[in-house]
Scaffold this active site. Structure first.
Site, PDB file in Angstrom:
ATOM      1  N   CYS A 121       0.819  -1.215   0.000  1.00 39.35           N
ATOM      2  CA  CYS A 121       0.000   0.000   0.000  1.00 39.35           C
ATOM      3  C   CYS A 121       0.850   1.262   0.000  1.00 39.35           C
ATOM      4  CB  CYS A 121      -0.889   0.019   1.235  1.00 39.35           C
ATOM      5  SG  CYS A 121      -1.838  -1.476   1.428  1.00 39.35           S
TER       6      CYS A 121
ATOM      7  N   ARG B 291       5.482  -0.302  -5.847  1.00 37.65           N
ATOM      8  CA  ARG B 291       5.320  -1.160  -4.669  1.00 37.65           C
ATOM      9  C   ARG B 291       4.283  -2.255  -4.907  1.00 37.65           C
ATOM     10  NH1 ARG B 291       7.182   0.776   0.073  1.00 37.65           N
ATOM     11  NH2 ARG B 291       5.524  -0.217   1.252  1.00 37.65           N
TER      12      ARG B 291
ATOM     13  N   TRP C 280      -2.927  -2.835  -1.402  1.00 30.58           N
ATOM     14  CA  TRP C 280      -2.604  -4.236  -1.694  1.00 30.58           C
ATOM     15  C   TRP C 280      -3.393  -5.045  -0.681  1.00 30.58           C
ATOM     16  CZ3 TRP C 280       2.344  -5.756  -4.387  1.00 30.58           C
ATOM     17  CH2 TRP C 280       2.298  -7.099  -4.758  1.00 30.58           C
TER      18      TRP C 280
ATOM     19  N   ASN D 249      -2.305   2.489   5.775  1.00 32.16           N
ATOM     20  CA  ASN D 249      -1.389   1.372   5.471  1.00 32.16           C
ATOM     21  C   ASN D 249      -1.160   0.588   6.745  1.00 32.16           C
ATOM     22  OD1 ASN D 249      -1.043   2.421   2.955  1.00 32.16           O
ATOM     23  ND2 ASN D 249       1.082   3.063   3.248  1.00 32.16           N
ATOM     24  N   GLY D 250      -1.032  -0.718   6.643  1.00 32.21           N
ATOM     25  CA  GLY D 250      -0.755  -1.536   7.834  1.00 32.21           C
ATOM     26  C   GLY D 250      -1.954  -2.401   8.176  1.00 32.21           C
TER      27      GLY D 250
ATOM     28  N   GLU E  76      21.426 -21.117  -6.784  1.00 36.37           N
ATOM     29  CA  GLU E  76      21.082 -19.695  -6.860  1.00 36.37           C
ATOM     30  C   GLU E  76      22.344 -18.834  -6.721  1.00 36.37           C
ATOM     31  OE1 GLU E  76      18.798 -18.075  -7.927  1.00 36.37           O
ATOM     32  OE2 GLU E  76      18.883 -16.097  -7.007  1.00 36.37           O
TER      33      GLU E  76
ATOM     34  N   LYS F 171      23.504 -16.186  -9.550  1.00 36.06           N
ATOM     35  CA  LYS F 171      23.725 -14.765  -9.270  1.00 36.06           C
ATOM     36  C   LYS F 171      25.097 -14.345  -9.769  1.00 36.06           C
ATOM     37  CE  LYS F 171      20.694 -13.594  -8.780  1.00 36.06           C
ATOM     38  NZ  LYS F 171      19.547 -14.404  -8.866  1.00 36.06           N
TER      39      LYS F 171
ATOM     40  N   GLU G 161      25.447 -14.302 -13.647  1.00 38.74           N
ATOM     41  CA  GLU G 161      24.658 -13.250 -14.300  1.00 38.74           C
ATOM     42  C   GLU G 161      25.372 -11.900 -14.305  1.00 38.74           C
ATOM     43  OE1 GLU G 161      20.847 -13.744 -12.011  1.00 38.74           O
ATOM     44  OE2 GLU G 161      19.983 -13.461 -13.995  1.00 38.74           O
TER      45      GLU G 161
ATOM     46  N   HIS H  64      31.771 -37.518  -8.086  1.00 33.39           N
ATOM     47  CA  HIS H  64      31.329 -38.313  -9.241  1.00 33.39           C
ATOM     48  C   HIS H  64      31.714 -37.642 -10.567  1.00 33.39           C
ATOM     49  CE1 HIS H  64      29.296 -41.136  -6.669  1.00 33.39           C
ATOM     50  NE2 HIS H  64      28.762 -40.120  -6.019  1.00 33.39           N
TER      51      HIS H  64
ATOM     52  N   LYS I 272      14.928  -8.292 -17.805  1.00 31.91           N
ATOM     53  CA  LYS I 272      14.250  -8.535 -16.536  1.00 31.91           C
ATOM     54  C   LYS I 272      13.095  -9.514 -16.710  1.00 31.91           C
ATOM     55  CE  LYS I 272      13.606  -8.029 -12.205  1.00 31.91           C
ATOM     56  NZ  LYS I 272      14.517  -8.876 -11.429  1.00 31.91           N
TER      57      LYS I 272
HETATM   58  O1  M6R Z   1       9.932 -13.367 -13.787  1.00 31.38           O
HETATM   59  P1  M6R Z   1      10.334 -14.812 -13.544  1.00 31.38           P
HETATM   60  O2  M6R Z   1      10.556 -15.109 -12.116  1.00 31.38           O
HETATM   61  O3  M6R Z   1       9.407 -15.772 -14.195  1.00 31.38           O
HETATM   62  O4  M6R Z   1      11.735 -14.940 -14.269  1.00 31.38           O
HETATM   63  C1  M6R Z   1      12.404 -16.156 -14.336  1.00 31.38           C
HETATM   64  C2  M6R Z   1      13.845 -15.942 -14.721  1.00 31.38           C
HETATM   65  O5  M6R Z   1      13.933 -15.334 -15.976  1.00 31.38           O
HETATM   66  C3  M6R Z   1      14.587 -15.083 -13.702  1.00 31.38           C
HETATM   67  O6  M6R Z   1      14.509 -15.613 -12.418  1.00 31.38           O
HETATM   68  C4  M6R Z   1      16.060 -14.931 -14.069  1.00 31.38           C
HETATM   69  O7  M6R Z   1      16.705 -16.161 -13.956  1.00 31.38           O
HETATM   70  C5  M6R Z   1      16.709 -13.865 -13.212  1.00 31.38           C
HETATM   71  N1  M6R Z   1      17.481 -12.981 -14.019  1.00 31.38           N
HETATM   72  C6  M6R Z   1      17.556 -14.431 -12.133  1.00 31.38           C
HETATM   73  O8  M6R Z   1      18.302 -13.489 -11.452  1.00 31.38           O
END
Ligand code: M6R
Length: 600
Positions: free
Chosen positions: A2, A27, A75, A99-100, A476, A480, A483, A499, A595
């Site tokens: 919110c 937000r 929200w 909000n809250g 993950e 990170k 990327e 292995h 993104k």
């Molecule tokens: O919007 P989504 O969560 O569906 O996106 C999935 C992936 O494209 C996303 O997580 C991508 O791997 C990111 N760049 C990871 O940091």
């Protein structure tokens, strides 16, 4: 989540309110509304969905001259995202935005109904406006009535309230939700964050928790209890750009730091009286569900994989995990007693969306776990749990991951309550409550990561290794790093190194070992020692000191693996960030990445 905007002045009140809401749009919200008090009359407008719907609804509303206005993006927490539940909420002559969560609203509501109040929404907020009017009838003094209202409500709030009988005045109160006041010549502004104020005023008063008061065209009066107080204004950032990064070097860095706050948003209204509520799931939605299939891409897939360990261990429900681009073209056996869960930050990822459609075609029940309301995936699924991470600007996903894991953990508790037994359920709720604090970034730890990142710039690759829940976290960590640093990194189950991959081990192979104290520590230790014996350069992240490592990053000693998980997550996110910074890369917009991946 919110957002709140308020304004008193002779300028264009509608524009100030709508522009302010636009700044808060990132937000996330599901409805919006505003109310303007002018000439002893309040005009109010509300709309479900995007802000443009409110803009259209107010198109022919043209207030001019001095006015007081309040506005809100909501929200949904209590009550569905409908126009009736959107703010502002009204009594007989006053309107409120909030909000809250008002925790004692149910008792207040019952009492007010007995006293004759007529509630029309399902929200907790509406109790505030009726309570104020009730006290006003008793006290005959609006300021005293508002003060008594604030005394009577419990929970977290930022509140603005206007009354038809009090021209050019806004009452405010704050506890646990942000609220600030900006002053410019002949105008007063309110907002729940800096963004709506920037460009309109140079300074803002950041209200403390527990204060309340009122503002009119001449003054602000602020009270803590019955005591009048004065707060010194602080300068606002000069431009929107710096405001959005809020002093951080990169959006990704800001998003890592704000995880401690947004996880609170994920939880808001979802745990009450030591029980998980997921009101967004329709009545009976989970009935007949015997297995789960989680499906996603990238970081969201890692959240899914982590969650699969939680579902099976805690909720005792069989769970499969699927990479969406693989699932789409397989011939999986899809049964009707399975719940298909699509996980996505953006809600627009093409592979995940198509996978969801495939599950629907097979007549499976579908659920979206998503950060963006009204996105394609949310619209397509039968039901949705919104993760409420707020807009994530860094291409490398951080807070979206943290909130996805949390949303799925809540779902596991909701599904598995009976199977896990009361003690485990209680222990899990207790652990969830401790996560926001575990996510707070400590400056000395960040500094340690910044310094040790120097060692990890030039090698022939990285392995992130972990076991159980910490294997998806290792995946993950590697994602990170690759990327944003463009260095080769792999996540691996620690037990699998021998292995094959151990053939790569030498001092130019960097291994990041995730060694929680709560789970399989000795097994991890053996795997790590095999790598040390082959001269691999080793960074250990653990609550237990490990002197044989080249570098050691401590986390706190914890009693629940998921709290260790979250603390380690912060460490691997910061490590990737600091390595990328040293390499001079564009952290927020790494090469070749978008993104939201809306193509196959
Ligand atoms: O919007 P989504 O969560 O569906 O996106 C999935 C992936 O494209 C996303 O997580 C991508 O791997 C990111 N760049 C990871 O940091």
């Amino acid at each position: 989540m919110c957002g709140i905007v308020g304004y008193i002045g002779g300028g264009n009140v509608k524009k100030v309110l709508l522009d302010g809401l636009k700044e808060l749009e990132y937000r996330g919200y599901d409805s919006a509304g505003l109310a303007v008090l002018q000439g002893g009359r309040i005009s109010s407008f509300k709309a479900v969905g995007k802000l443009v719907n409110l803009v259209n609804k107010t198109a022919s509303f043209e207030p001019n001259g001095f006015a007081a206005g309040i506005a809100h993006t909501r929200w949904a927490t209590h009550g569905k995202p409908t126009e009736i539940n959107a703010h502002p909420h009204q009594g007989e002559h006053s309107f409120v935005v909030h909000n809250g969560i008002i925790e004692n609203y149910a008792a207040l509501k019952d009492d007010l109904i007995k006293k004759g109040a007529r509630f029309i929404s399902q929200t907790d907020t509406e109790a505030i406006v009726h309570l104020y009017e009730f006290f006003l009838r008793k006290e005959k003094d609006a300021k005293a009535a508002f003060g008594r209202t604030v005394e009577a409500i419990e929970g977290a709030y930022a509140i603005l309230l206007i009354d038809e009988n009090l021209p050019n005045m806004i009452f405010f109160a704050k506890k646990g939700s942000p609220l600030q006041i900006g002053r410019a010549q002949d105008a007063t502004f309110f907002a729940s964050s800096d963004a709506p104020l920037i460009g309109l005023c140079e300074e803002a008063i950041y209200l403390n928790d527990g204060c309340w008061g009122w503002a009119n065209e001449e003054e602000n009066r602020i009270f803590e209890g019955a005591v009048a107080v004065e707060y010194a204004p602080k300068p606002l950032p000069a431009t929107q750009n710096s405001a959005q990064k809020e002093g951080f070097r990169f959006f990704m860095e800001k998003e890592i730091y704000e995880q401690t706050r947004v996880i609170g948003d994920t939880l808001m209204g979802r745990i009450e009286n030591d029980a998980v509520l997921l009101d967004e799931l329709p009545e009976g939605f989970l009935e007949g569900v015997e297995t789960l299939r989680l499906c996603a891409c990238g970081t969201s897939y890692h959240a899914a994989l982590a969650a699969s360990y939680i579902f099976e261990r805690t909720a005792k429900i069989e769970t499969r995990c699927e990479i969406a681009s693989e699932f789409r073209y397989r011939d999986p056996v899809l049964k009707s007693n399975e719940l298909f869960i699509a996980i996505s930050q953006s809600g627009e990822t093409a592979d995940t969306l198509e996978a969801l459609k495939k599950a629907k075609l097979a007549r499976q029940k579908t659920l979206a776990v998503c950060n963006v309301d009204n996105s394609s995936i949310v619209r397509e699924a039968d039901a949705a749990i919104l993760t409420r991470a707020g807009i994530e600007k860094g291409v490398a996903s951080t807070k979206a991951f943290a909130t996805q894991v949390m949303a799925l953990w809540l779902l596991a508790l909701r599904i598995g309550k009976a199977a896990m037994g009361a003690d485990v359920y209680k222990r899990e709720i207790n652990a969830i409550r401790r996560v926001p604090a575990a996510l707070a970034v400590r400056s000395e730890r960040h500094e340690q990561i910044r310094r040790l990142s120097r060692r990890y710039l030039h090698g022939h690759g990285f392995f992130f290794i972990g076991r159980d829940l910490f294997y998806p976290l290792a995946l993950e960590g590697a994602l990170k790093l690759k990327e944003i640093s463009y260095l080769h990194a792999e996540g691996y189950p620690a037990g699998e190194m021998k292995h094959g991959p151990i053939a790569l081990a030498d001092d130019k192979l960097f291994t990041i070992a995730l060694m929680p104290g709560t789970m399989l520590y000795d097994k991890m230790r053996s795997n790590v020692e095999e790598l040390i014996a082959r001269d691999s350069t080793l960074l250990v992240i653990s609550p237990r000191r490990f002197d044989a490592a080249d570098d050691f990053l401590p986390i706190d000693e914890r009693d629940h693996p998921l709290i260790e998980f979250y603390e380690m997550m912060i460490a691997i996110q910061l490590l990737a960030l600091e390595i990328a910074v040293r390499l001079g890369n564009d952290v927020d917009m790494p090469r070749n990445l978008a993104k939201s991946v809306t193509v196959e």
